[in-house]
Scaffold this motif. Structure first.
Motif, PDB file in Angstrom:
ATOM      1  N   GLY A 159       4.470   5.435  -5.373  1.00  0.00           N
ATOM      2  CA  GLY A 159       4.715   5.306  -6.809  1.00  0.00           C
ATOM      3  C   GLY A 159       3.732   6.128  -7.621  1.00  0.00           C
ATOM      4  N   GLY A 160       2.459   6.111  -7.219  1.00  0.00           N
ATOM      5  CA  GLY A 160       1.455   6.921  -7.903  1.00  0.00           C
ATOM      6  C   GLY A 160       1.774   8.400  -7.817  1.00  0.00           C
ATOM      7  N   TYR A 161       2.240   8.823  -6.653  1.00  0.00           N
ATOM      8  CA  TYR A 161       2.617  10.225  -6.452  1.00  0.00           C
ATOM      9  C   TYR A 161       3.734  10.645  -7.409  1.00  0.00           C
ATOM     10  CZ  TYR A 161       4.923  14.197  -4.175  1.00  0.00           C
ATOM     11  OH  TYR A 161       5.529  15.402  -3.923  1.00  0.00           O
ATOM     12  N   HIS A 162       4.795   9.857  -7.471  1.00  0.00           N
ATOM     13  CA  HIS A 162       5.926  10.225  -8.320  1.00  0.00           C
ATOM     14  C   HIS A 162       5.584  10.096  -9.800  1.00  0.00           C
ATOM     15  CE1 HIS A 162       8.886  11.038  -5.255  1.00  0.00           C
ATOM     16  NE2 HIS A 162       8.594   9.902  -4.637  1.00  0.00           N
ATOM     17  N   LEU A 163       4.770   9.115 -10.172  1.00  0.00           N
ATOM     18  CA  LEU A 163       4.364   8.978 -11.567  1.00  0.00           C
ATOM     19  C   LEU A 163       3.514  10.175 -12.003  1.00  0.00           C
ATOM     20  CD1 LEU A 163       4.248   7.311 -14.140  1.00  0.00           C
ATOM     21  CD2 LEU A 163       2.250   6.114 -13.211  1.00  0.00           C
ATOM     22  N   ALA A 164       2.564  10.570 -11.158  1.00  0.00           N
ATOM     23  CA  ALA A 164       1.719  11.714 -11.485  1.00  0.00           C
ATOM     24  C   ALA A 164       2.547  12.991 -11.568  1.00  0.00           C
ATOM     25  CB  ALA A 164       0.613  11.871 -10.437  1.00  0.00           C
TER      26      ALA A 164
ATOM     27  N   ALA B 180      -0.439   3.236   6.109  1.00  0.00           N
ATOM     28  CA  ALA B 180       0.172   2.080   5.448  1.00  0.00           C
ATOM     29  C   ALA B 180       1.568   1.764   5.979  1.00  0.00           C
ATOM     30  CB  ALA B 180       0.220   2.320   3.940  1.00  0.00           C
ATOM     31  N   LEU B 181       2.457   2.775   6.028  1.00  0.00           N
ATOM     32  CA  LEU B 181       3.830   2.513   6.451  1.00  0.00           C
ATOM     33  C   LEU B 181       3.891   2.112   7.920  1.00  0.00           C
ATOM     34  CD1 LEU B 181       6.827   2.462   5.822  1.00  0.00           C
ATOM     35  CD2 LEU B 181       6.924   4.933   6.304  1.00  0.00           C
TER      36      LEU B 181
ATOM     37  N   ALA C  72       0.828  -1.206   0.000  1.00  0.00           N
ATOM     38  CA  ALA C  72       0.000   0.000   0.000  1.00  0.00           C
ATOM     39  C   ALA C  72       0.862   1.255   0.000  1.00  0.00           C
ATOM     40  CB  ALA C  72      -0.920  -0.013   1.225  1.00  0.00           C
ATOM     41  N   PHE C  73       1.934   1.234   0.789  1.00  0.00           N
ATOM     42  CA  PHE C  73       2.819   2.403   0.881  1.00  0.00           C
ATOM     43  C   PHE C  73       3.488   2.690  -0.461  1.00  0.00           C
ATOM     44  CE2 PHE C  73       7.193   3.939   1.580  1.00  0.00           C
ATOM     45  CZ  PHE C  73       6.919   5.189   2.103  1.00  0.00           C
ATOM     46  N   PHE C  74       4.067   1.673  -1.072  1.00  0.00           N
ATOM     47  CA  PHE C  74       4.789   1.899  -2.329  1.00  0.00           C
ATOM     48  C   PHE C  74       3.838   2.142  -3.501  1.00  0.00           C
ATOM     49  CE2 PHE C  74       8.250  -0.246   0.044  1.00  0.00           C
ATOM     50  CZ  PHE C  74       9.200   0.758  -0.082  1.00  0.00           C
TER      51      PHE C  74
ATOM     52  N   PRO D  94      -3.044   3.459  -0.523  1.00  0.00           N
ATOM     53  CA  PRO D  94      -3.427   2.719   0.681  1.00  0.00           C
ATOM     54  C   PRO D  94      -4.914   2.385   0.742  1.00  0.00           C
ATOM     55  CG  PRO D  94      -1.898   4.462   1.245  1.00  0.00           C
ATOM     56  CD  PRO D  94      -2.235   4.658  -0.203  1.00  0.00           C
ATOM     57  N   VAL D  95      -5.768   3.298   0.270  1.00  0.00           N
ATOM     58  CA  VAL D  95      -7.212   3.035   0.306  1.00  0.00           C
ATOM     59  C   VAL D  95      -7.570   1.862  -0.603  1.00  0.00           C
ATOM     60  CG1 VAL D  95      -9.464   3.952  -0.404  1.00  0.00           C
ATOM     61  CG2 VAL D  95      -7.933   5.348   0.987  1.00  0.00           C
ATOM     62  N   VAL D  96      -7.056   1.869  -1.835  1.00  0.00           N
ATOM     63  CA  VAL D  96      -7.369   0.806  -2.791  1.00  0.00           C
ATOM     64  C   VAL D  96      -6.847  -0.547  -2.304  1.00  0.00           C
ATOM     65  CG1 VAL D  96      -6.887  -0.060  -5.116  1.00  0.00           C
ATOM     66  CG2 VAL D  96      -7.496   2.342  -4.785  1.00  0.00           C
ATOM     67  N   ILE D  97      -5.606  -0.580  -1.805  1.00  0.00           N
ATOM     68  CA  ILE D  97      -5.037  -1.841  -1.320  1.00  0.00           C
ATOM     69  C   ILE D  97      -5.789  -2.330  -0.090  1.00  0.00           C
ATOM     70  CG2 ILE D  97      -2.978  -2.960  -0.413  1.00  0.00           C
ATOM     71  CD1 ILE D  97      -2.855  -2.296  -3.381  1.00  0.00           C
ATOM     72  N   SER D  98      -6.216  -1.416   0.763  1.00  0.00           N
ATOM     73  CA  SER D  98      -6.987  -1.800   1.948  1.00  0.00           C
ATOM     74  C   SER D  98      -8.315  -2.432   1.549  1.00  0.00           C
ATOM     75  CB  SER D  98      -7.235  -0.570   2.828  1.00  0.00           C
ATOM     76  OG  SER D  98      -8.109  -0.863   3.900  1.00  0.00           O
ATOM     77  N   TRP D  99      -8.961  -1.877   0.545  1.00  0.00           N
ATOM     78  CA  TRP D  99     -10.222  -2.458   0.075  1.00  0.00           C
ATOM     79  C   TRP D  99     -10.018  -3.873  -0.473  1.00  0.00           C
ATOM     80  CZ3 TRP D  99     -11.858   2.688  -2.579  1.00  0.00           C
ATOM     81  CH2 TRP D  99     -12.726   3.389  -1.744  1.00  0.00           C
ATOM     82  N   HIS D 100      -8.912  -4.071  -1.191  1.00  0.00           N
ATOM     83  CA  HIS D 100      -8.698  -5.347  -1.868  1.00  0.00           C
ATOM     84  C   HIS D 100      -8.012  -6.395  -0.994  1.00  0.00           C
ATOM     85  CE1 HIS D 100     -10.048  -4.427  -5.992  1.00  0.00           C
ATOM     86  NE2 HIS D 100      -9.658  -3.196  -5.735  1.00  0.00           N
ATOM     87  N   ARG D 101      -7.148  -5.957  -0.082  1.00  0.00           N
ATOM     88  CA  ARG D 101      -6.356  -6.912   0.689  1.00  0.00           C
ATOM     89  C   ARG D 101      -6.700  -6.918   2.180  1.00  0.00           C
ATOM     90  NH1 ARG D 101      -1.567  -8.207  -2.053  1.00  0.00           N
ATOM     91  NH2 ARG D 101      -1.279  -9.730  -0.381  1.00  0.00           N
TER      92      ARG D 101
END
Length: 236
Positions: free
Chosen positions: A24-29, A162-163, A18-20, A70-77
């Motif tokens: 990763g989304g932050y740096h890609l955007a 997440a972290l 979730a953290f990465f 973190p929100v998306v990973i929390s929903w899925h995992r």
């Protein structure tokens, strides 16, 4: 009581994912936004910057992705953001968060004053946002609201959500987690001259999370810490 609260929000084995994902989304955007606007602002006169209006809000898109991962990973995992992180504030979250946020504000004022004396020519990102907004527009008001509420939520989901949960899963001592998350919090802001101040603020905000075991309290602390900068952004 603190240990019970930690068990309520859990120790996430998926925390690093979730953290990465968020980071990763932050740096890609950020990379995409920079590439898309590089030519547009290549010849801009910094003494007379253009007014961006609604485009100003795109500046905050990378920050949104910090919390979205973190929100998306929390929903899925996991069990969902509220159960995994404790996002709905309780009376105790508000009390502890306000106290920690006030401490963070005090640390920011004391260390910020000292750092500005040592580096008087440093400009803040808030001043740059204000210059691009065209004055007290609805867009500047939206930017100030995001500084006050949006950024605390997304940044806390990433660092103290997440972290923190990932490090807790591997039984890292809580004081070490407090220091590590405060350090990451400071690095996220990418303002090297304020690093000491940001680290101190991160410790104060993280203390709320450590005391209650819930991210809601650190969100309240972070929002309290950001209140004056948000007001300054709109009225300064």
């Amino acid at each position: 009581m603190e240990e019970q609260q930690d068990q309520v929000t859990g120790r996430a084995h998926w925390g690093f994912l979730a953290f990465f994902t968020g980071l990763g989304g932050y740096h890609l955007a950020t990379l995409v936004f920079t590439a898309a606007t590089a030519d547009r602002f290549a010849e801009v006169d910094i003494t007379d910057p253009p007014v961006l209006g609604p485009l100003l809000l795109l500046v905050f898109l990378p920050n949104v992705l910090l919390g979205l991962g973190p929100v998306v990973i929390s929903w899925h995992r996991g069990n969902g953001p509220d159960k995994d992180f404790g996002l709905i504030p309780t009376a105790r979250d508000l009390k502890v968060g306000l106290a920690a946020g006030g401490t963070a504000l005090l640390a920011a004022w004391l260390l910020g004053t000292l750092l500005l004396r040592l580096n008087p020519d440093q400009s803040s990102s808030l001043e740059q946002i204000e210059a691009l907004s065209g004055g007290r527009t609805i867009w500047l008001a939206a930017a100030a609201l995001f500084v006050f509420l949006g950024a605390p939520l997304t940044e806390e989901l990433l660092t103290r959500g997440a972290l923190w949960q990932a490090l807790s899963h591997y039984r890292i001592p809580r004081l070490a987690i407090l220091a590590l998350t405060a350090l990451i919090f400071a690095f996220l802001h990418e303002e090297s001259w304020r690093m000491i101040s940001l680290f101190a603020q991160g410790l104060a905000i993280g203390a709320a999370r450590m005391i209650t075991g819930r991210v809601a309290s650190s969100v309240v602390a972070h929002a309290t810490n950001n209140l004056l900068p948000a007001v300054y952004l709109y009225t300064g």
